[in-house]
Design a protein around this motif. Structure first.
Motif: not given
Length: 975
Positions: A515-523, A487-490
């Motif tokens: 990337a980490i923040s986006s991953t936290k929000k999305r997942n 998910e981070i790479i995505v």
């Protein structure tokens, strides 16, 4: 003109530094080798090229069409010629004061088959091979079956089928005294220690006493060749002993025919086929003992334990960061640099290297220690920058190869106001309502889960081992780490970051946090503590003292992550999403971003000014061997944004006309609308220029042979496109039924004299001139903007190529030489007559060659202006000023003014003549930025121009005779 050209050395200034004036990219192959290139030097010199820039010419896989599958960095590719042939080419370049730049592959090598000696040694000796650390192999896989082995996914079917089918054959090379298993053109060596297993099958009672005794001694000696647990010195001794034993075996077999016969009989006991289970079992048991595991190629995506170039199994990455590997692969190129035969390097796929900055520093230093004379190595990197990303300023290079400026130039010719019209039409037509962000994310997940699953697994294993080393993180499971990393790479917006042992820079930290923040929000189901742990690794914050983690391990994992994220982005974006999202195909270019539909003139000038100041000698290109479309294909497709409603109506008409050629495949019309829309864009962009503007279209036009050739090109392109998209077919699982339906559709709509072809060619009377004018304008920009212009082979005429291999087709240099000779002769005479002739005959491409040649000649005579000249945007105001681009270049008392039309060109052809006259009435060029220059010379028309009393130049006057204008002042060009 001829006399002036021969006097260029005395007329030009000498800026030094070894920076090229202009490069010409050549794709070498067996038809265009060293000797053939040498014969073309007079043409390249006359054109105005200072440096040839070639595809890799080091030894590569036999029959390689591109040279990127290097098998030996220290030998010349024999298919291109001998070293003596290369030396003759180098001498020819030197005699013309021309240089040579090599496209150098530092990231990977071609393996498989039997043509990479280092790789073969690894297969024979495993971890005991001196080259075991040369390739990026995980010898300590968590998979017990691969521990101490390398997976070889080169079989066309499952291992069992290949084995029982008799396709794996053990063989004996009597001249070398060695055994190997062959599979078509692959050769897998048997470890010497296991020769005894084979020789045990010899019927010794048939042999004479001396032969029987000697063979028994050899067999026993082979059995002692163990390397496990030995020191490096002892392992070398074992290898030397093995070579001596092989020589003895070869001597025995060649000296005693009965021995050779018995060995071959023993070998035959291992070669089975249908119904020969015992033989298959013997070979299987022998193979199980080797340092490799043969497998079906489909296994690679899940189990492969060496790092590849993307997902290509026979391109294995090498560990260039290791000193011995670096020294080994650069030995020849550094010698050529020292000998003055090589003047520049383009580093292929720089993002694949562990530490690009350190690599460039090391290469720069190594070259500097060997260079003779005052010129330094011209070093550029193939680096794809995301929109808004900049090249790291601490890299000791001249810059990139120019993908980012290619796309900025391209964006000038896209009308932003048409975005909503084309977006709405696309979604209505195809039913594909997802955004490009969603398309890219979906593509990344597909690539991670299927094509590069083994890569993400290797990465997860590294993180898992690190987590296990600390009681605070030991509960992070392998599965949870894998999900989070995926998910981070995505979410990562760039190809890779550049964390190194020095730590994490501000821009890298920003990308990682994003990337980490986006991953936290999305997942929200992913453990935040786990994500923070990964963040600490990627930023190397966990490498700090008292963190509880091993510093070197943290840094190594962070740097490994960077090597994996790049290929995933490349496969997802360039080779998947770009073939799915088709609002405007010209935006789907390497280094491009379809989310940015056009640009403002202010943003363009700002980008060029910043790039010119930071990287004044970086390359400027508008076409490369990696381009998704030729530069003039993009130029044409961009012109669709000026006539969006007409384009919409034509597509709707064509869909109706061609309904009879669609067939049902799995209850779906084939081709699907998205593929059909790509096809119409491809046809509109690539229809040959000589077919554009014809007065009549009937069954005899175009001629059958030309149409057949074009149809085959389009069919080949469309099959590649649908496989890359991975929706209706793929490279891994080709959907033959769909592909046959697609090919049939292409063939059907391009039938001679057909209604569709007639309609398409009529439409091209409008689109063709618009695209040609775009093409001339982008050519003028390429050769006058700050940087080193790069010309891809053959693109001095119209470039209507598609993606490779289409853009590697042979170039007819005879035609180009003849055209250039005629232009040179005509330029000395009636210039008005020449430019009128070129404008009237624009489809033959001479007009583009003329622009290219004139600007290259100007660069040759005044290199200082282009290497060091300032960049100053020039304001255009008044009626019809929208879509005009103008800028000045200043150097001492010299000044250059470029004015080109980018938009609002409907009506670009009048009575068949290509023109911009009358399109910009009322627009004026303000000379405030260059107010000390009032007298100008028009490079293309030869006219002398004086600024108006108000310090302006009327655009309508500048473009009255020729579609683009480059003016110069203070430059004694024509003597």
């Amino acid at each position: 003109m001829e006399r002036a050209m021969t006097e260029r050395a005395t007329l030009s200034d000498n800026p030094g530094s070894g920076t090229p004036r202009a490069t010409y990219r050549l794709q070498l192959d067996s038809r265009l080798g060293f000797t053939e290139v040498r014969r073309l030097l007079s043409y390249f010199d006359r054109l105005g090229i200072s440096h040839l820039y070639t595809s890799p010419f080091l030894e590569a896989r036999s029959g390689s069409p591109h040279g990127y599958d290097v098998t030996d960095h220290n030998a010349f590719n024999p298919e291109l010629g001998s070293e003596a042939d290369f030396d003759e080419l180098a001498a020819g370049l030197a005699s013309r004061d021309m240089g040579l730049i090599l496209d150098f592959v530092a990231n990977h090598m071609g393996v498989g088959k039997a043509d990479n000696n280092r790789w073969q040694d690894v297969l024979e000796w495993g971890e005991a091979s001196p080259f075991a650390g040369f390739f990026d192999i995980d010898w300590h896989s968590p998979n017990a079956l691969l521990r101490g082995k390398v997976l070889l996914p080169f079989l066309g079917q499952s291992y069992g089928k290949v084995l029982e089918g008799g396709e794996l054959q053990l063989g004996f090379d009597a001249s070398q005294g060695s055994f190997a298993v062959s599979y078509f053109d692959h050769l897998f060596p048997v470890a010497p220690r296991h020769y005894a297993r084979i020789l045990s099958g010899v019927s010794s009672n048939i042999l004479s006493g001396s032969a029987r005794s000697e063979l028994a001694e050899l067999s026993a000696a082979f059995r002692t060749l163990r390397t496990a647990g030995l020191s490096g010195r002892r392992q070398r001794e074992v290898r030397q002993r093995a070579e001596a034993l092989k020589e003895q075996l070869a001597s025995l077999a060649q000296g005693m025919p009965e021995v050779k016969e018995q060995i071959e009989r023993a070998v035959a006991l291992h070669n089975g086929g249908p119904g020969q289970h015992a033989n298959c079992l013997r070979l299987h048991r022998l193979l199980q003992k080797q340092a490799y595991r043969l497998s079906w190629w489909r296994v690679a995506s899940d189990n492969i334990n060496y790092r590849r170039f993307f997902d290509i199994n026979d391109l294995v990455t090498i560990r260039t960061e290791r000193a011995e590997v670096f020294d080994n692969i650069h030995r020849l190129v550094l010698r050529l640099i020292a000998e003055g035969k090589l003047h520049g390097l383009r580093i292929d796929h720089i993002d694949g290297l562990s530490d690009p900055r350190h690599y460039c520093e090391k290469l720069r230093n190594a070259a500097a220690s060997r260079e003779s004379g005052g010129d330094s190595l011209y070093l550029v990197v193939e680096k794809i920058l995301a929109h808004g990303e900049v090249l790291r300023t601490d890299w000791p290079v001249a810059g990139t190869t120019g993908y980012e400026v290619l796309n900025r130039i391209n964006s000038l010719f896209v009308e932003p106001a048409s975005e909503n019209v084309l977006q709405t039409f696309y979604h209505q037509l195809t039913g594909m309502g997802e955004s490009f962000d969603e398309t890219l994310a979906s593509a990344k997940r597909q690539v991670i889960d299927h094509l590069l699953a083994s890569d993400i697994q290797v990465l997860s294993n590294l993180f898992s081992r690190l987590a296990e080393s600390n009681w605070h993180t030991r509960d992070f499971t392998l599965a949870s780490l894998r999900r989070a990393l995926a998910e981070i790479i995505v979410s990562l917006p760039v190809y890779r970051t550049y964390v190194d042992p020095r730590g994490c820079g501000a821009s890298d930290r920003h990308e990682i946090h994003q990337a980490i923040s986006s991953t936290k929000k999305r997942n929200p189901l992913i453990n935040n503590e786990l994500l923070d742990f990964i963040r600490g690794v990627l930023t190397t914050d966990l490498a700090r003292s008292r963190s509880g983690f091993n510093r070197n391990q943290v840094i190594r994992i962070a740097m490994k992550f960077q090597q994996y994220s790049g290929p995933i982005m490349a496969k997802s974006l360039e080779d998947t999403a770009f073939y799915r999202h088709m609002v405007l195909a010209s935006l789907n270019e390497v280094g491009g971003d379809p989310r940015h539909f056009g640009t403002s003139m202010e943003d363009f000038h700002r980008f060029i000014d910043e790039r010119g100041k930071q990287w004044p000698h970086a390359m400027i290109t508008t076409a490369t061997h990696d381009s998704k479309r030729g530069e003039d294909v993009r130029a044409r497709l961009n012109a669709l944004t000026e006539i969006p409603e007409l384009w919409r109506r034509k597509v709707e008409e064509w869909i109706s006309l061609n309904g009879c050629h669609r067939v049902s495949v799995d209850a779906v019309d084939a081709p699907v609308r998205n593929d059909e829309y790509l096809l119409y864009q491809t046809l509109a962009g690539s229809i040959p220029m000589e077919w554009v503007g014809s007065a009549s279209y009937d069954s005899s036009f175009p001629d059958t042979a030309a149409l057949d050739d074009y149809r085959q090109r389009i069919e080949g392109y469309m099959i590649k496109a649908v496989r890359e998209a991975k929706l209706n077919s793929s490279w891994a699982h080709p959907n033959q039924t769909y592909e046959e339906a697609l090919s049939s559709f292409v063939s059907g709509i391009l039938e001679p004299g057909g209604v569709f072809l007639k309609s398409l060619l009529e439409f091209m009377q409008v689109l063709g001139p618009l695209g040609a004018l775009n093409g001339l304008a982008q050519t003028a920009l390429k050769f006058t903007l700050p940087g080193v212009p790069d010309l891809y082979q053959g693109t001095e005429l119209w470039d209507l190529n598609l993606v490779d291999p289409d853009n590697r087709r042979p170039v007819d240099y005879g035609v180009r030489e003849q055209m250039l000779r005629q232009l040179s002769e005509s330029a000395d005479g009636n210039r008005d007559g020449l430019v009128a002739e070129l404008a009237n005959g624009w489809p033959d491409g001479r007009i583009k060659l003329y622009v290219t040649w004139q600007l290259l000649e100007l660069r040759r005579r005044h290199p200082g202006l282009f290497l060091h000249g300032s960049y100053e945007p020039v304001h255009i105001h008044g009626d019809n000023s929208h879509g005009l681009c103008a800028f000045a270049r200043h150097y001492h008392d010299q000044c250059l003014l470029t004015v080109v039309p980018c938009l609002c060109k409907t009506g670009a052809a009048k009575a068949g003549r290509l023109t911009a006259a009358g399109l910009y009435e009322g627009a004026g060029v303000s000379l405030k930025a260059v107010n000390d220059h009032q007298q100008w010379h028009n490079l293309f028309t030869g006219d002398q121009i004086t600024a108006e009393a108000n310090g302006e130049l009327a655009v309508s006057d500048l473009l009255a005779k020729f579609p683009v204008a480059v003016l110069h002042s203070g430059i004694p060009f024509y003597e």
